[in-house]
Motif scaffolding. Structure first.
Motif, PDB file in Angstrom:
ATOM      1  N   UNK A   1    -138.799  -4.821 -91.219  1.00  0.00           N
ATOM      2  CA  UNK A   1    -138.965  -5.418 -92.529  1.00  0.00           C
ATOM      3  C   UNK A   1    -138.610  -4.390 -93.596  1.00  0.00           C
ATOM      4  N   UNK A   2    -137.862  -4.843 -94.582  1.00  0.00           N
ATOM      5  CA  UNK A   2    -137.490  -3.964 -95.685  1.00  0.00           C
ATOM      6  C   UNK A   2    -138.550  -3.993 -96.770  1.00  0.00           C
ATOM      7  N   UNK A   3    -138.662  -2.890 -97.493  1.00  0.00           N
ATOM      8  CA  UNK A   3    -139.547  -2.850 -98.642  1.00  0.00           C
ATOM      9  C   UNK A   3    -138.914  -3.601 -99.799  1.00  0.00           C
ATOM     10  N   UNK A   4    -139.750  -4.069-100.694  1.00  0.00           N
ATOM     11  CA  UNK A   4    -139.282  -4.711-101.912  1.00  0.00           C
ATOM     12  C   UNK A   4    -139.392  -3.736-103.068  1.00  0.00           C
ATOM     13  N   UNK A   5    -138.607  -4.013-104.086  1.00  0.00           N
ATOM     14  CA  UNK A   5    -138.604  -3.196-105.293  1.00  0.00           C
ATOM     15  C   UNK A   5    -138.759  -4.102-106.502  1.00  0.00           C
ATOM     16  N   UNK A   6    -139.586  -3.660-107.421  1.00  0.00           N
ATOM     17  CA  UNK A   6    -139.703  -4.316-108.721  1.00  0.00           C
ATOM     18  C   UNK A   6    -139.071  -3.356-109.716  1.00  0.00           C
ATOM     19  N   UNK A   7    -138.070  -3.834-110.412  1.00  0.00           N
ATOM     20  CA  UNK A   7    -137.371  -3.008-111.382  1.00  0.00           C
ATOM     21  C   UNK A   7    -137.752  -3.512-112.763  1.00  0.00           C
ATOM     22  N   UNK A   8    -138.409  -2.657-113.531  1.00  0.00           N
ATOM     23  CA  UNK A   8    -138.794  -2.982-114.897  1.00  0.00           C
ATOM     24  C   UNK A   8    -137.737  -2.412-115.825  1.00  0.00           C
ATOM     25  N   UNK A   9    -137.095  -3.286-116.570  1.00  0.00           N
ATOM     26  CA  UNK A   9    -136.039  -2.882-117.490  1.00  0.00           C
ATOM     27  C   UNK A   9    -136.605  -2.934-118.904  1.00  0.00           C
ATOM     28  N   UNK A  10    -136.461  -1.846-119.643  1.00  0.00           N
ATOM     29  CA  UNK A  10    -136.927  -1.777-121.032  1.00  0.00           C
ATOM     30  C   UNK A  10    -135.728  -1.556-121.937  1.00  0.00           C
ATOM     31  N   UNK A  11    -135.540  -2.445-122.890  1.00  0.00           N
ATOM     32  CA  UNK A  11    -134.425  -2.316-123.824  1.00  0.00           C
ATOM     33  C   UNK A  11    -134.620  -1.102-124.723  1.00  0.00           C
TER      34      UNK A  11
ATOM     35  N   UNK B   1    -140.143   0.437-108.918  1.00  0.00           N
ATOM     36  CA  UNK B   1    -141.375   0.495-108.150  1.00  0.00           C
ATOM     37  C   UNK B   1    -141.125  -0.075-106.758  1.00  0.00           C
ATOM     38  N   UNK B   2    -141.505   0.665-105.738  1.00  0.00           N
ATOM     39  CA  UNK B   2    -141.315   0.220-104.353  1.00  0.00           C
ATOM     40  C   UNK B   2    -142.649  -0.208-103.768  1.00  0.00           C
TER      41      UNK B   2
END
Length: 99
Positions: free
Chosen positions: A1-11, A82-83
């Motif tokens: 199983x692969x890890x998931x990533x949450x990418x927070x983009x800030x302008x 974030x992983x």
């Protein structure tokens, strides 16, 4: 199983500058969906940035992918990656997570 990533983009640029490159950013994300990296993406509310959920082999791979985002190339956003390990998840995600 692969890890998931949450990418927070800030302008980092005004919204009118973001709107000028939004179609390029979405075309970039479309390539990520076609490649099987991305699961979901969209703007934050209020519209101060965006959030992307995806799977990558490593945090470094995620960083490399987002270096090619038109927002990054135009210095219009910063990224926090974030992983996490999706220990619990809906069965709909099994094929995406390669279980």
């Amino acid at each position: 199983m692969k890890n998931l990533f949450v990418i927070l983009i800030a302008y980092t640029k005004p919204l009118n500058a973001i709107e000028e490159i939004l179609s390029q950013h979405r075309a970039f994300l479309s390539k990520g969906y076609e490649s099987g990296y991305l699961l979901a993406s969209g703007p934050q509310n209020p519209k101060t940035g965006g959030i992307v959920i995806g799977k990558f082999d490593s945090k470094e791979c995620a960083e490399e992918f987002f270096k090619h985002d038109p927002y990054a190339q135009n210095n219009a956003a910063t990224y926090q990656i974030l992983e996490f390990t999706p220990v619990l998840h809906h069965t709909l995600l099994e094929s995406f997570l390669e279980i």
